[in-house]
Design a protein around this motif. Structure first.
Motif, short mmCIF file in Angstrom:
data_model
loop_
_atom_site.label_atom_id
_atom_site.label_comp_id
_atom_site.label_asym_id
_atom_site.label_seq_id
_atom_site.Cartn_x
_atom_site.Cartn_y
_atom_site.Cartn_z
N SER A 33 0.81 -1.21 0.00
CA SER A 33 0.00 0.00 0.00
C SER A 33 0.84 1.27 0.00
CB SER A 33 -0.92 0.02 1.23
OG SER A 33 -0.17 0.13 2.43
N TRP A 34 2.15 1.12 0.10
CA TRP A 34 3.06 2.26 0.21
C TRP A 34 3.85 2.42 -1.08
CZ3 TRP A 34 8.32 3.53 0.37
CH2 TRP A 34 8.67 4.70 1.05
N GLY A 35 3.87 3.63 -1.64
CA GLY A 35 4.61 3.85 -2.88
C GLY A 35 4.08 2.99 -4.00
N THR A 36 4.99 2.40 -4.76
CA THR A 36 4.65 1.46 -5.82
C THR A 36 5.05 0.07 -5.37
OG1 THR A 36 5.00 3.16 -7.52
CG2 THR A 36 4.96 0.85 -8.24
N SER A 37 4.10 -0.69 -4.87
CA SER A 37 4.36 -2.04 -4.35
C SER A 37 5.44 -2.03 -3.28
CB SER A 37 4.77 -2.97 -5.50
OG SER A 37 3.75 -3.05 -6.47
N GLY A 38 5.42 -1.00 -2.43
CA GLY A 38 6.34 -0.94 -1.30
C GLY A 38 7.60 -0.16 -1.55
N ARG A 39 7.80 0.36 -2.75
CA ARG A 39 9.04 1.06 -3.10
C ARG A 39 8.72 2.43 -3.70
NH1 ARG A 39 9.20 -4.08 -5.27
NH2 ARG A 39 10.83 -5.49 -4.55
N THR A 40 9.65 3.37 -3.53
CA THR A 40 9.55 4.67 -4.18
C THR A 40 10.94 5.10 -4.65
OG1 THR A 40 7.68 5.37 -2.80
CG2 THR A 40 8.93 7.10 -3.91
N ILE A 41 11.03 5.53 -5.89
CA ILE A 41 12.27 6.07 -6.45
C ILE A 41 12.04 7.55 -6.74
CG2 ILE A 41 13.89 5.99 -8.39
CD1 ILE A 41 13.33 3.01 -8.62
N VAL A 42 12.98 8.40 -6.32
CA VAL A 42 12.85 9.84 -6.54
C VAL A 42 14.02 10.32 -7.40
CG1 VAL A 42 12.68 12.12 -5.49
CG2 VAL A 42 11.75 10.11 -4.30
N PRO A 43 13.79 10.54 -8.68
CA PRO A 43 14.83 11.09 -9.54
C PRO A 43 14.82 12.62 -9.48
CG PRO A 43 12.95 10.45 -10.87
CD PRO A 43 12.59 10.14 -9.43
N PHE A 44 15.94 13.23 -9.17
CA PHE A 44 16.02 14.69 -9.30
C PHE A 44 16.20 15.02 -10.78
CE2 PHE A 44 16.26 14.48 -4.85
CZ PHE A 44 16.12 15.76 -4.33
N ASP A 45 17.16 14.37 -11.44
CA ASP A 45 17.33 14.40 -12.90
C ASP A 45 17.24 15.81 -13.49
OD1 ASP A 45 17.71 11.74 -12.84
OD2 ASP A 45 15.87 11.17 -13.83
N PHE A 46 17.99 16.75 -12.90
CA PHE A 46 18.09 18.07 -13.50
C PHE A 46 19.01 18.05 -14.71
CE2 PHE A 46 17.04 19.06 -9.01
CZ PHE A 46 15.83 19.68 -9.24
N THR A 47 19.82 16.98 -14.81
CA THR A 47 20.70 16.80 -15.95
C THR A 47 20.73 15.32 -16.30
OG1 THR A 47 22.94 17.22 -16.80
CG2 THR A 47 22.77 16.43 -14.54
N THR A 48 21.11 15.02 -17.53
CA THR A 48 21.12 13.62 -17.98
C THR A 48 22.13 12.82 -17.16
OG1 THR A 48 20.57 14.35 -20.21
CG2 THR A 48 21.43 12.12 -19.95
N ASN A 49 21.71 11.64 -16.73
CA ASN A 49 22.58 10.73 -15.97
C ASN A 49 23.17 11.40 -14.72
OD1 ASN A 49 22.17 8.57 -17.72
ND2 ASN A 49 23.85 9.21 -19.05
N GLY A 50 22.34 12.17 -14.03
CA GLY A 50 22.80 12.82 -12.81
C GLY A 50 22.98 11.81 -11.68
N ALA A 51 23.92 12.13 -10.79
CA ALA A 51 24.18 11.27 -9.63
C ALA A 51 23.46 11.85 -8.42
CB ALA A 51 25.68 11.17 -9.38
N ASP A 52 22.29 11.31 -8.11
CA ASP A 52 21.50 11.73 -6.96
C ASP A 52 21.59 10.62 -5.92
OD1 ASP A 52 20.73 13.95 -8.54
OD2 ASP A 52 19.07 12.79 -9.38
N ILE A 53 22.41 10.84 -4.89
CA ILE A 53 22.77 9.78 -3.95
C ILE A 53 22.31 10.16 -2.55
CG2 ILE A 53 24.67 8.48 -2.94
CD1 ILE A 53 26.22 8.96 -5.52
N ALA A 54 21.36 9.41 -1.99
CA ALA A 54 20.85 9.67 -0.65
C ALA A 54 21.86 9.21 0.40
CB ALA A 54 19.52 8.97 -0.44
N SER A 55 21.92 9.94 1.49
CA SER A 55 22.83 9.58 2.58
C SER A 55 22.13 9.39 3.91
CB SER A 55 23.92 10.66 2.73
OG SER A 55 23.33 11.91 3.03
N GLY A 56 20.84 9.74 3.99
CA GLY A 56 20.14 9.57 5.25
C GLY A 56 18.66 9.85 5.12
N SER A 57 17.92 9.57 6.19
CA SER A 57 16.48 9.75 6.18
C SER A 57 15.99 10.17 7.56
CB SER A 57 15.78 8.45 5.75
OG SER A 57 15.97 7.43 6.73
#
Length: 461
Positions: A33-57
């Motif tokens: 019931s959460w996100g898409t089948s339990g998962r969520t991906i968040v692309p910032f994608d301000f540029t092609t093939n950008g490196a958006d790397i999470a470090s904490g929550s």
């Protein structure tokens, strides 16, 4: 290692969850019931093939989830970024930042949010590093409102500030890797600091008042900053940080003793003001798991308040288990009265979880009275693929979740885990078929894990 506390037959029956097909599916389903089948991906994608790397929550009071880390802007520069997921796991595009995403101001320059995020009242603090090129680097701290708007500090009038450990004519390279808030609202950053030799690193701590002013009461010299490394050590690296219920500071990472090549696990303890602990505890505790000559590193910790005395320190990481350099995931409890390890998880003071066809790393740990300890980390296959997994310690039993992917044919890494109200939240980042990387999160329901029930836990881990 032989021990009566080694994983039980229940874990052995589910061991293939870490190594192959799932055989205990009834216990390990994601919360569909959460996100898409339990998962969520968040692309910032301000540029092609950008490196958006999470470090904490961090988790909000209403079940919303904040993810923070390093993102790539439209000009290809690294910036500190943060996003918010609603309680249902969907990206909060209407109520947070610009379409659910916020970044450090462009004027702050190139920076990385590698220290994670903490929620303190109505402010989000994201810690990281400000890159200064040949002029070194500084600790960085940015503040955001809960709506994802940069929030200026009263002291500077700017939403981001930097803290330098420069000494005299020497330029320092300071990298923040952890952030925490003390009970009185003071923000503590931790990481490493090097001067002329980038390999010659010290443990580094800085404390900032809520106004953004460096705290003049912190550290023995009352400078607001502390570089720490005692004789007998050649290198300190801090990976994570936690604040005890009495305000004391505990950090974990890795260290190299003088004359050694491999790393040992490191635990640093300070009082609430950044001084040596008044109880006489060792400031720097180092230990090695497995056999001499093999590395041990700590990446995450959780503190548990007790009725009397100092909080319990449970730390996770990884240790080499053979001369090929392969790693097994590690969990241990460090005694509050010194550098000894308690036998909470296994005889000898630590427990290793090993995969036959790859390497395991524990990167984060959380505790819940009804759930025991929950750890999250990475599983790397021998072919170089990466997956994420979590495992659960309840009483004297371990229950591993299956390895999983956030997306199809992706490589994935977990950096954080939270437990609340019968649910487990994990945060990390994912890489698809190309070089593009995105923030990612998933949610498990504890009621599903215990569908067939353990019964009452044995002991109090």
């Amino acid at each position: 290692m032989t021990s009566s506390r080694i994983p039980s037959r229940r874990l052995l029956a589910c061991a293939s969850l870490l190594l192959g097909p799932c055989v205990c599916a009834a216990d390990v389903e994601l919360d569909a019931s959460w996100g898409t089948s339990g998962r969520t991906i968040v692309p910032f994608d301000f540029t092609t093939n950008g490196a958006d790397i999470a470090s904490g929550s961090a988790l909000g009071s209403g079940g919303e989830m904040y993810l923070a880390g390093t993102v790539t802007d439209a000009q290809g520069r690294r910036r500190i970024g943060v996003t918010r997921l609603r309680a249902d796991g969907a990206l909060d595009e209407d109520g947070f930042g610009e379409k659910g995403r916020a970044m450090s101001p462009e004027a702050f320059g190139e920076s990385e949010g590698g220290a994670g995020v903490v929620l303190d009242g109505d402010v989000l603090y994201v810690g990281g590093t400000r890159q200064l090129g040949e002029a070194g680097s500084d600790f960085a701290l940015c503040a955001f409102t809960l709506a994802g708007v940069p929030k200026p500090f009263e002291h500077t009038g700017e939403p981001c500030l930097s803290l330098s450990f420069d000494q005299k004519e020497s330029i320092s390279f300071d990298v923040a890797t952890a952030i925490a808030v003390q009970p009185d609202g003071h923000i503590v950053l931790a990481g490493s600091s090097a001067m002329d030799d980038l390999q010659d690193t010290y443990a580094a701590f800085a404390r900032v008042q809520p106004s953004g002013e460096p705290d003049p009461k912190f550290a023995p010299d009352e400078s607001g900053k502390l570089r720490l490394r005692s004789p007998g050590f050649d290198r300190h690296e801090i990976e994570n940080l936690a604040i005890a219920s009495n305000g004391k500071i505990v950090a974990v990472g890795a260290t190299r003793r003088s004359g050694q090549i491999q790393y040992d696990a490191l635990v640093v303890r300070l009082d609430s003001e950044g001084n040596a602990d008044a109880n006489g505890f060792a400031q720097e505790c180092a230990f090695a798991a497995t056999q001499p000559g093999l590395a041990t590193k700590l990446r995450g910790l959780v503190l548990r308040e007790v009725q009397q005395g100092d909080d319990r320190i449970v730390a996770v990481g990884a240790a080499q288990f053979d001369m090929l350099g392969r790693y097994a995931a590690l969990i241990t409890e460090v005694s509050p009265d010194g550098c000894s390890l308690k036998d909470t998880f296994a005889e000898g003071g630590y427990l290793l979880m090993q995969a036959n066809s790859g390497q395991l790393y524990f990167n984060a740990v959380a505790h819940d009275a009804g759930a025991g300890y929950v750890v999250a980390g990475d599983f790397e296959t021998m072919m170089g693929g990466a997956e994420v997994f979590a495992a659960h310690y309840y009483g004297t039993d371990w229950l591993p979740f299956p390895t999983m992917h956030f997306g199809e044919s992706s490589k994935d890494w977990l950096v954080d885990v939270q437990v609340r109200a019968g649910s487990i939240y994990v945060a990390g980042w994912t890489q698809g078929a190309g070089s593009n990387r995105d923030f990612a999160a998933a949610k498990f329901g504890l009621d599903r894990i215990f569908a067939d029930a353990f019964g009452d836990p044995v002991g109090d881990p």
